[in-house]
Design a protein around this motif. Structure first.
Motif, PDB file in Angstrom:
ATOM      1  N   THR A 253     -45.466 -77.725 -19.391  1.00 31.07           N
ATOM      2  CA  THR A 253     -46.402 -78.645 -19.959  1.00 31.07           C
ATOM      3  C   THR A 253     -47.339 -79.436 -18.848  1.00 31.07           C
ATOM      4  N   ASN A 254     -46.624 -79.812 -17.745  1.00 25.29           N
ATOM      5  CA  ASN A 254     -47.650 -80.296 -16.739  1.00 25.29           C
ATOM      6  C   ASN A 254     -48.540 -79.530 -16.282  1.00 25.29           C
TER       7      ASN A 254
ATOM      8  N   GLU B 179     -51.771 -81.371 -16.913  1.00 23.47           N
ATOM      9  CA  GLU B 179     -52.367 -81.894 -15.821  1.00 23.47           C
ATOM     10  C   GLU B 179     -52.949 -80.985 -14.591  1.00 23.47           C
ATOM     11  N   GLY B 180     -52.645 -79.753 -14.979  1.00 26.49           N
ATOM     12  CA  GLY B 180     -52.859 -78.793 -13.883  1.00 26.49           C
ATOM     13  C   GLY B 180     -51.935 -78.864 -12.491  1.00 26.49           C
ATOM     14  N   HIS B 181     -50.769 -79.235 -12.611  1.00 27.89           N
ATOM     15  CA  HIS B 181     -50.075 -79.626 -11.553  1.00 27.89           C
ATOM     16  C   HIS B 181     -48.369 -79.482 -12.219  1.00 27.89           C
TER      17      HIS B 181
ATOM     18  N   VAL C 209     -43.111 -77.926  -3.321  1.00 30.36           N
ATOM     19  CA  VAL C 209     -44.368 -78.131  -4.073  1.00 30.36           C
ATOM     20  C   VAL C 209     -45.286 -76.909  -3.500  1.00 30.36           C
ATOM     21  N   SER C 210     -45.249 -75.674  -4.167  1.00 33.05           N
ATOM     22  CA  SER C 210     -45.744 -74.651  -3.386  1.00 33.05           C
ATOM     23  C   SER C 210     -45.746 -73.607  -4.701  1.00 33.05           C
ATOM     24  N   LYS C 211     -46.865 -72.642  -4.937  1.00 35.65           N
ATOM     25  CA  LYS C 211     -46.824 -71.967  -6.004  1.00 35.65           C
ATOM     26  C   LYS C 211     -45.694 -71.191  -6.340  1.00 35.65           C
TER      27      LYS C 211
ATOM     28  N   PHE D  16     -51.856 -70.343 -10.602  1.00 30.38           N
ATOM     29  CA  PHE D  16     -52.374 -69.499  -9.594  1.00 30.38           C
ATOM     30  C   PHE D  16     -53.823 -69.191  -9.625  1.00 30.38           C
ATOM     31  N   GLY D  17     -54.517 -69.787 -10.742  1.00 27.86           N
ATOM     32  CA  GLY D  17     -55.855 -69.426 -10.548  1.00 27.86           C
ATOM     33  C   GLY D  17     -56.622 -70.834 -10.839  1.00 27.86           C
ATOM     34  N   ARG D  18     -56.029 -71.968 -10.974  1.00 26.25           N
ATOM     35  CA  ARG D  18     -56.889 -73.335 -10.831  1.00 26.25           C
ATOM     36  C   ARG D  18     -56.345 -74.392 -10.090  1.00 26.25           C
TER      37      ARG D  18
END
Length: 308
Positions: free
Chosen positions: A131-132, A136-138, A244-246, A294-296
């Motif tokens: 959901t985040n 929120e994009g994070h 905090v990494s992809k 991964f894209g935004r």
């Protein structure tokens, strides 16, 4: 000019997305086409699967959020989920009249299996991360306003409840024409398909599950999300180095996606068309959360590494 290796891998090429999308689409299609595995639920190692997924959620939340936030998340979820289940099972008010059988093992206070609060938690944390990313994009919540917390908690409850749309009918399916416990075998028999983990006494409209159950899920999940998000903003975000990494953030997203695929594959042919729900109800949040990650988010490193 030299190319920074970290920048080179900061975004995933479109071709990778096409391949991954094809694999996910195939997994969902194969599950829907075959009707899933015809496996009695009592043969599945719930005492390993549920604690294992819950342990993953807790360890990952410590790495991504820090131990204080992780402990708060775990404590609120298992406490409020158990309270909701206990009151609901005793009164039938929250989810509708139901009772648990012995499929899931030992019970707390003789009513709620010990695995149930852990099952809530094992999906609560992945739903939080998904959901985040959607809102929120994070992977970690950034908003602090009360109105925003109420809104994103409602969205989180929807993402969480999407899991139950398929899971609940499968886990409660049985061959009895009534909800009476006398209709069920006295002992578990692995040759019986559809021996339920819980029984809806009066049945229901959604593959034998009452609509009231989903209202209860939404309200319970919303209460937990609101409580956590309101308290979360008062605790410093203290992730582990590289947390905090992809690559790290995608793990709970994959856990959510795996549950979506499991819900598509695992079931009972007698529960017709149940496999069509998960690819849409859970597949859409899963795919969009992965694409957002991964894209935004160009400023998040792909691989875990210590801060300079």
């Amino acid at each position: 000019m030299a190319i920074n290796p970290a920048a080179r891998f900061s975004r995933v090429p479109g071709s990778v997305w096409i391949v991954l999308l094809a694999l996910v689409a195939w997994a969902f299609y194969a599950g829907v086409k075959t009707g899933g595995f015809n496996i009695p639920i009592e043969r599945l190692p719930w005492s390993i699967l549920v604690p294992g997924f819950a342990l993953f959620s807790f360890v990952h939340s410590v790495v991504l959020l820090g131990h204080k936030r992780a402990l708060l998340l775990f404590g609120l979820c298992v406490t409020l989920a158990f309270a909701s289940e206990y009151v609901g099972e005793r009164t039938g008010v929250i989810f509708g009249p139901y009772y648990y059988t012995d499929v899931l093992g030992p019970k707390i206070a003789g009513r709620i299996p010990l695995l149930i609060p852990l099952a809530w938690y094992m999906m609560f944390y992945p739903s939080y991360v998904v959901t985040n990313l959607l809102a929120e994009g994070h992977p970690v919540s950034q908003g602090t306003g009360t109105a925003w917390i109420l809104w994103i908690s409602a969205l989180s409850a929807l993402v969480m409840t999407a899991w139950d749309l398929t899971m609940d009918p499968i886990m409660s399916f049985h061959l009895c024409t009534t909800g009476s416990i006398d209709c069920l075998p006295a002992e578990l028999d692995e040759t019986l398909i559809g021996h339920p983990a819980w029984v809806w006494i009066n049945g229901g409209e959604h593959f034998g599950v009452p609509r009231l159950n989903y209202r209860g899920w939404l309200l319970t999940a919303f209460a937990v999300f609101v409580a956590y998000r309101l308290l979360e903003r008062r605790i410093d975000h203290a992730p582990w180095p590289g947390g905090v990494s992809k690559v790290m953030a995608v793990l709970p997203v994959l856990a959510y996606g795996c549950m979506a695929i499991v819900d598509t594959w695992l079931g009972n042919p007698k529960v017709a068309d149940i496999h069509l729900i998960s690819p849409f109800a859970m597949g859409i949040p899963f795919l969009f959360a992965g694409f957002t990650l991964f894209g935004r988010i160009p400023d998040m490193p792909l691989w875990p590494r210590k801060a300079p």
